[in-house]
Scaffold this motif. Structure first.
Motif, mmCIF file in Angstrom:
data_model
loop_
_atom_site.group_PDB
_atom_site.id
_atom_site.type_symbol
_atom_site.label_atom_id
_atom_site.label_comp_id
_atom_site.label_asym_id
_atom_site.label_seq_id
_atom_site.Cartn_x
_atom_site.Cartn_y
_atom_site.Cartn_z
ATOM 1 N N ARG A 1 0.881 -3.631 -5.617
ATOM 2 C CA ARG A 1 0.370 -2.266 -5.638
ATOM 3 C C ARG A 1 0.695 -1.606 -6.987
ATOM 4 N NH1 ARG A 1 3.523 1.729 -4.076
ATOM 5 N NH2 ARG A 1 2.653 3.764 -3.578
ATOM 6 N N GLN B 1 1.465 3.842 2.895
ATOM 7 C CA GLN B 1 2.259 2.625 3.037
ATOM 8 C C GLN B 1 1.847 1.803 4.249
ATOM 9 O OE1 GLN B 1 4.181 1.670 0.745
ATOM 10 N NE2 GLN B 1 4.919 3.460 -0.371
ATOM 11 N N GLN C 1 0.034 -0.598 6.105
ATOM 12 C CA GLN C 1 -0.950 -1.635 5.806
ATOM 13 C C GLN C 1 -2.092 -1.676 6.810
ATOM 14 O OE1 GLN C 1 -1.565 -3.393 3.214
ATOM 15 N NE2 GLN C 1 0.175 -2.417 2.220
#
Lengths: 242, 520, 261, 309
Positions: free
Chosen positions: D180, A113, A115
């Protein structure tokens, strides 16, 4: 070279797997310790790939247990295992042909997760494989065999794995590329990633591995250090050719 | 190599580890196939084994004599009294329908089961043959200028002609659509079937150059009626029972012919195409031609069934007889029976013609509903003790609830205006049924589906499962009494639908089909 | 006249030139091996020969007859049969049925004769069955007896390779194209396969075009070796001359050959 | 000729309206097919369920005294309820009727889907009504809400349908291309096992796909009710067939293809009704389908399959 003093990073205990009526894996036991490079050898249809799929949780065993980092993960999903540090370079590489190189790499980091971390790793991979940087917006299907291999490797490393699984890294590559590829695997292992490799090319695999297992008709027939396996009479006859 | 027999999944510790170590480098039996040993577990296994020991000819003869006897046996007074009906016309009619569908299903099985082509336009061949028969054997075709006042071609001439023409259409459709593969073939054939029905429905006022007034080609949804009966060698088939025996003869002939084809070079080639088309082609089988051949044979069988069927019914109507609904029915028969298995397909046809007929009467449907429920529950809950406990628990909780309602809220329970048969009354005795039972029934019917699904999900957790199971039984009984039994036509199809889903999940390869191995 | 003549064949997929100006010949009763790295166009060449991919240009002749524009089944009927690298046996058919499928192109029973089981059909079916049995017997006791009626999926990998060869033999072909017959076999089995390929030529009279990675197999039986790279022929000749060709070593073998490639 | 041109704009609008609805249905077909290679024949009935759910919201807020809340809000609520409801039912169907059959022979889930279709239709018939329901022609959008553009008169409901469908499709494109989860969806549809090896929860993606596809169909059901004012429990059958046809014409598995196929089919039907005869519109649609497939066997935007050897 097995490091019996530390706890194993991966342990298979008494794995039995069926494909329909066919008994594929029979009481397979296997252990991998941190920092090792272990290979699993065996002929076609001996159950090598099934073992790897069992480790990953794509195939669930009828009995037996899979432990990863000290915890039993037999009933946990593939994504759970990958989240906890497994990554795989699949057989035939399985690049997503309809996606760009960049998207393929992002798929490798699918469960992450952070970034910034992903972007940093992306940069690291592109530095490591400059060829991929040149083709970052190209579709996966347009890459050559060697480039696809690089992409598959980079994609697996995008998740910063503690255990890298490799399924037949030599398959479908010219002998020249096979050598490069194996050097790269050794390099990755030297940098601290534990590697578990399934391979048919016994000579090549044993030349870089610490330890090896030999799978025969679904059972572990032999296990020893790579050096000793290279000396083993039966194995030499069966797989090494001389 | 020591072979490990069946016992899937469960391993004993001493096995494997203790036996001789495998020799390196010998790739003998990778596949140790437990299925080499015949499965004889349980009663059904025993029965299947017994059945298979009987020689093939005998088995065939037994079934055949049963089929020959059906119209005779059901016409006896004892039998009629047993069912409480005055004559067996309905039974013979249903049995004849079964034979028609069995013929059609065998034809479809050649296309789908043998050659592996998903042909969704099959029913159009049935329809084309029906309409051709109507044109050739009724007063419909009238051409004043030629002095033709209805064609009445003898059946011995017309039926072979119809088969030939329909097979030609099959050849044409096959040739066109085989340029496409897999699911695209499915949609093009589906389109063909649709076009046929639409054309029949709409070709009622077609302008043709040689006529001043528009011509009615099909009489649209009304169809064409008063068709001639089949006359063969001076013998005219008139009653349903006569047609029954005609269809039986046709079925036997087609069955044997198709069976022989299947166990020959053509059948082998079809099966190899289904397995791996490219490999079949490279091994010398002209795959394109063979697939078209399957199409043509399928169309021919459909034409045979369609023309005689039109004669039997005495009319042709496009909807619903030649519509997608019939197609769905046929597919259900073929798949349920076991794709590729001829006997299975005939059994499938039997189930899917008889089941909807039986469900027509709501009393019989009730018996089936509760009966199947009780039997299904038994297999789910074996041993008997647990089964009885659950049932007694549910029923007594129902009585308790009813008692509580009657004492605390006396106005709530009113019961149904028409309690129905003894069975219904027995079930209703432990249900609370409010005055606006239809509205509540609607809600409960919707909810009970949900609860049932939840129950299935919870089957691994006993503490949740058993209470939920009790609640679903109660709710289903309530739904049945208040809504389902009152809407027999919709309920019938609902049950057929549920049967399809459940059967596919329990036996995805059908009743007599063999499970296929894809990759090893 | 050579049995098979390939002359200036070109084939490209999209932009990729899979085969470039490929020419070679195979004489009657010869064993010729195609070697080269993966992706060099070996299997593609086989696919062109069997009519699966039509070539963009060039000529292919078998016994002087052009194979261009023929469907694969017609080419098989002429006498060219093949096996597959990825093993394409009909898994759910029995062993004997697998082999019998190969006889389609030289059997002629009409539908009517079949449906009625006329004597002519019976005779032909018997002929096909005994031919299949004979071809299976070629592999010794590997595929004999009770195994005839077992489904092909119950066979081991090596036995499936043997089965594929038996199936190709039953088509009545004289030219067999074997795509990596020893792939996935251990050295014992490879040696057995090598011997068998020799027997196919010496005893049964087949001509064989072979694709193989295992240099032991190639070296032991090939009369001639052709090396491909990037769809082009880079060397042709005896095994020794081809494997010592610097171009072949660079493209394919690498400098220190560690074992099988 | 003059009549030809005078009718042209109106026909175009009609065709686009119908086509938008077909496109919404086709998208669900195509998405599910792309991932599971499953022809979801129950999809048309999911669309029907959407229409009924929308109607349920409508009669709740639209009593005899008139609308209880602003009409725009009712329409939004109808869409939300129909889309969520259709999505949830579709997930349930996937879980119970398709998932157990994921490794079964190809035709088994097809039959299971037909069974589901029977169940959905007859459940609605039993619990709601076997008779057609009607919105009343100008209750939601007044009959005189017409935009005039020169000679062209477009009813607001048609603009609403086209606009809403476009918004949904744009949103879907963004979702699949840029997020995503969308990337995971594409990965699963190219290589299911490969995606699983990257840690994608394949079941989650499949559930998501079914949900989105069903939600779009549900929206289509509501929009159809707004334009044509009536609904019936059997309406899913033909609509499903049309959606399937549109998906195949566009190249099944391809999302832009599904939209294109839907619009083409809608236009073809509109033009046939106006210039030929309304009775032949289905025939023309299917003939068009057969013709397109014969010229381009993998659909307009589908990728040709290279035979792998």
């Amino acid at each position: 070279m097995s490091r019996e003093d530390s706890a194993p990073i991966l342990r298979l205990k008494g794995i039995n797997t069926f494909y329909g009526p066919i008994h594929i894996l029979q009481d397979v036991d296997l252990e991998i310790y941190p920092g090792e490079l272990v290979c699993l050898l065996g002929g076609n249809a001996s159950g090598k790939s099934t073992t790897l799929k069992t480790v990953l949780g794509i195939v669930s065993p009828a009995s037996g247990s899979v432990e990863f980092l000290g915890k039993t993960v037999t009933d946990r999903s593939t994504s759970h295992r990958i989240k906890n540090g497994m990554a795989v370079v699949p057989e035939n590489r399985r690049i997503f042909g309809d996606m760009t190189v960049r998207e393929n790499l992002l798929m490798g980091a699918y469960l992450r997760q952070d970034q910034e971390g992903i972007e940093a790793d992306m940069k690291r991979m592109l530095d490591l494989f400059p060829r991929l940087a040149e083709r970052i917006q190209q579709l996966g299907s347009t890459l050559s065999g060697g480039e696809q291999q690089m992409l598959a490797m980079a994609r697996a490393l995008m998740s910063r794995p503690t255990l890298l699984l490799m399924d037949e890294p030599s398959m479908g590559l010219a002998p020249v590329l096979v050598k490069q590829n194996f050097e790269l695997i050794r390099e990755i292992n030297a940098q601290g990633t534990t590697v578990f490799m399934v391979e048919q090319n016994a000579n090549m695999a044993l030349s870089i591995a610490d330890r090896g297992y030999v799978l025969q008709t679904g059972r572990i027939a032999l296990t020893d250090t790579a050096g000793k396996l290279l000396q083993n009479e039966a194995l030499r006859k069966a797989y090494l050719g001389r | 190599m020591p072979s490990d027999p069946s016992e899937n999944g469960k391993t004993t510790p001493e096995k494997g580890a203790g036996t001789e170590p495998p020799r390196i480098g010998t790739d003998e039996w990778v596949a140790q196939v437990a299925s080499r040993k015949r499965q004889t577990r349980g009663f059904s296994g025993w029965l299947a084994m017994r059945w298979e020991r009987i020689p093939l000819g005998w088995r065939f003869g037994m079934v055949l004599s049963l089929l020959i006897l059906i119209p005779l046996a059901t016409n006896t007074q004892a039998f009629l009294d047993l069912l409480g009906i005055s004559n067996n016309a309905f039974i013979v009619r249903t049995a004849t329908r079964f034979l028609v569908f069995a013929l059609l299903a065998i034809g479809l099985n050649v296309v789908v089961g043998y050659a592996g082509l998903l042909d969704l336009g099959y029913v159009a061949f049935y329809g084309i043959a029906g309409y051709l028969y109507a044109y050739l054997s009724s007063d419909f075709v009238r051409i004043g200028s030629l002095g033709i006042d209805g064609l009445h071609v003898p059946a011995l001439l017309s039926i072979p002609l119809i088969i030939a023409v329909t097979a030609m259409v099959g050849w044409l459709i096959g040739t066109i659509s085989l340029r496409l593969s897999g699911d695209y073939l499915a949609i093009v054939t589906l389109g063909f079937g649709q076009v046929f029905v639409q054309l029949v429905l709409t070709s009622t006022r077609v302008r043709v150059p040689w006529q001043d007034r528009p011509v009615n080609f099909t009489r649209g949804p009304n169809g064409i009626n008063r068709l001639d009966d089949v006359t063969l060698f001076g013998y005219t088939f008139e009653s349903t029972i006569q047609y029954y025996y005609l269809f039986l003869v046709l079925l036997v002939l087609v069955y044997i012919g198709v069976r022989h084809l299947n166990f020959s070079r053509v059948g082998r080639a079809w099966r190899s195409i289904r397995e791996d088309e490219l490999a079949a082609e490279v091994m010398g089988a002209p795959t394109g031609r063979l697939k078209i051949l399957a199409f043509v044979i399928g169309a021919g069988i459909a034409a045979l069934a369609g023309s005689v069927d039109a004669a039997w019914q005495g009319n042709v109507v496009p909807v619903p007889r030649y519509s997608v609904l019939t197609l769905i029915n046929l597919y259900a028969m073929v798949v349920l029976g076991g794709i590729g298995s001829l006997t299975g397909v005939v059994i499938g046809a039997f189930i899917f013609t008889v089941l909807p007929e039986v469900l027509r009467s709501s009393a019989v449907a009730g018996v089936l509903f509760y009966g199947a429920g009780l039997i299904g529950l038994y297999f789910l809950l074996k041993p008997f003790k647990r089964y009885a406990l659950i049932l007694i628990g549910t029923v007594s909780s129902g009585f308790l609830l009813k008692f509580l309602v009657l004492t605390l809220l006396p106005g709530l329970h009113t019961g149904l205006p028409e309690p129905g048969s003894i069975l219904n009354q027995a079930v209703q005795s432990w249900l609370v049924i409010p005055a606006d039972y239809k509205l509540v029934g609607n809600v409960v019917t919707g909810l009970s589906a949900l609860v049932l699904l939840l129950t299935i999900l919870a089957r691994q957790r006993p503490r949740l499962f058993y209470p939920l199971l009790g609640i679903s039984i109660y709710m289903l009984a309530f739904s049945w009494e208040t809504r389902l039994a009152l809407e027999p036509s919709a309920t019938r199809i609902l049950i057929v639908g549920a049967t399809l889903v459940v059967l596919m999940i329990v036996r995805p390869h059908g009743l007599l089909g063999k499970p296929e191995v894809r990759v090893v | 006249m050579p049995l098979l003549e390939v002359n200036g064949v070109n084939l490209s997929f999209g932009g990729l030139r899979a085969i470039q100006n490929l020419s070679f010949e195979v004489e009657d009763q010869e064993i010729v091996s195609l070697i080269g790295p993966n992706g060099a166009g070996k299997s593609t060449a086989l696919n062109v020969l069997t009519g699966i991919y039509p070539p963009d240009s060039g000529e292919i002749r078998y016994r002087g007859t052009s194979l261009l524009g023929l469907k694969p089944h017609a080419i098989t009927a002429l006498g060219v049969a093949r096996t597959f690298q990825t093993l394409r046996v009909f898994l759910n058919l029995s062993v004997i049925e697998n082999v019998m499928t190969g006889a389609y192109c030289h059997s002629h029973s009409s539908l009517l004769a079949t449906a009625l089981r006329l004597p002519s059909w019976r005779r032909e079916e018997m002929r096909i069955r005994s031919l299949a049995e004979k071809n299976l017997a070629f592999f010794g006791d590997r595929l004999m007896g009770y195994r005839h009626d077992q489904p092909a999926y119950s066979l081991s990998y090596a036995n499936r390779r043997r089965l594929e060869i038996a199936r190709a033999m039953t088509t009545g072909a004289t030219l067999l194209l074997l795509d990596e017959p020893a792939a996935g076999m251990n050295p014992n089995e490879s040696a057995e396969m090598t011997e068998l390929i020799g027997k196919l030529r010496d005893e049964a009279g087949y001509t064989i075009l072979l694709i193989e990675h295992d240099m032991n197999v190639v070296g032991n039986i090939s009369d001639r070796v052709i090396a491909l790279d990037y769809g082009q022929k880079i060397a042709e000749g005896t095994f020794e001359s081809v494997t010592s060709d610097p171009k072949v070593i660079e493209a394919y073998l690498g400098h220190q050959t560690g074992g099988e490639a | 000729m003059e009549t030809f041109f005078s009718l042209l704009p109106q026909t175009l609008v009609n065709g686009l309206t119908l086509g938008s609805v077909y496109a919404l249905i086709a998208l669900g077909y195509s998405m599910v097919y792309g991932i599971l290679k499953l022809l979801n024949f129950a999809h048309g009935d999911i669309y029907m369920i959407g229409a009924y759910l929308g109607y349920g919201v409508f009669i709740m807020f639209f009593t005899e005294q008139g609308a209880l809340i602003p009409t725009a809000l009712i329409i939004v609520l109808m869409l939300v309820v129909a889309m969520t409801g259709a999505g949830v039912i579709s997930i349930v169907v996937e879980r119970f009727a398709y998932r157990p059959l994921r490794y079964a022979p190809r035709i088994a889930p097809l039959i299971s889907a037909l069974g589901v279709s029977f169940i959905l239709q007859n459940m609605v018939q039993i619990t709601v009504s076997p008779r057609p329901l009607s919105y009343g022609s100008d209750t939601l959008i007044p009959r005189n809400a017409i935009f005039e553009l020169g000679d062209l008169r477009i009813h607001a409901s048609r603009l609403l349908v086209i606009g809403a469908a476009m918004i949904f499709m744009l949103f879907l494109t963004y979702f699949v291309r840029q997020t995503r989860l969308g990337r995971a969806m594409r990965a699963v549809s190219t290589d299911l096992d490969g995606a699983a090896m990257m840690g994608v929860d394949v079941n989650q993606v499949i559930v998501l796909t079914f949900f989105i596809g069903a939600a779009l169909a549900g929206a289509g059901g509501v929009l159809v009710g707004i334009v044509f004012f009536s609904l019936r429990h059997t309406m899913g059958f033909l609509a499903g067939l049309k959606g399937f046809t549109a998906a195949v014409v566009g190249g099944i598995g391809s999302m832009p293809g599904a939209v294109l196929g839907g619009l083409l089919l809608g236009l073809a039907e509109a033009f046939t009704s106006v210039y030929l005869s309304a009775t032949y519109k289905d025939v023309v649609a299917f003939v068009m389908l057969i013709f397109i497939l014969l010229v381009k066997p993998s659909g307009l935007m589908g990728k040709p399959l290279l035979q792998k050897v």
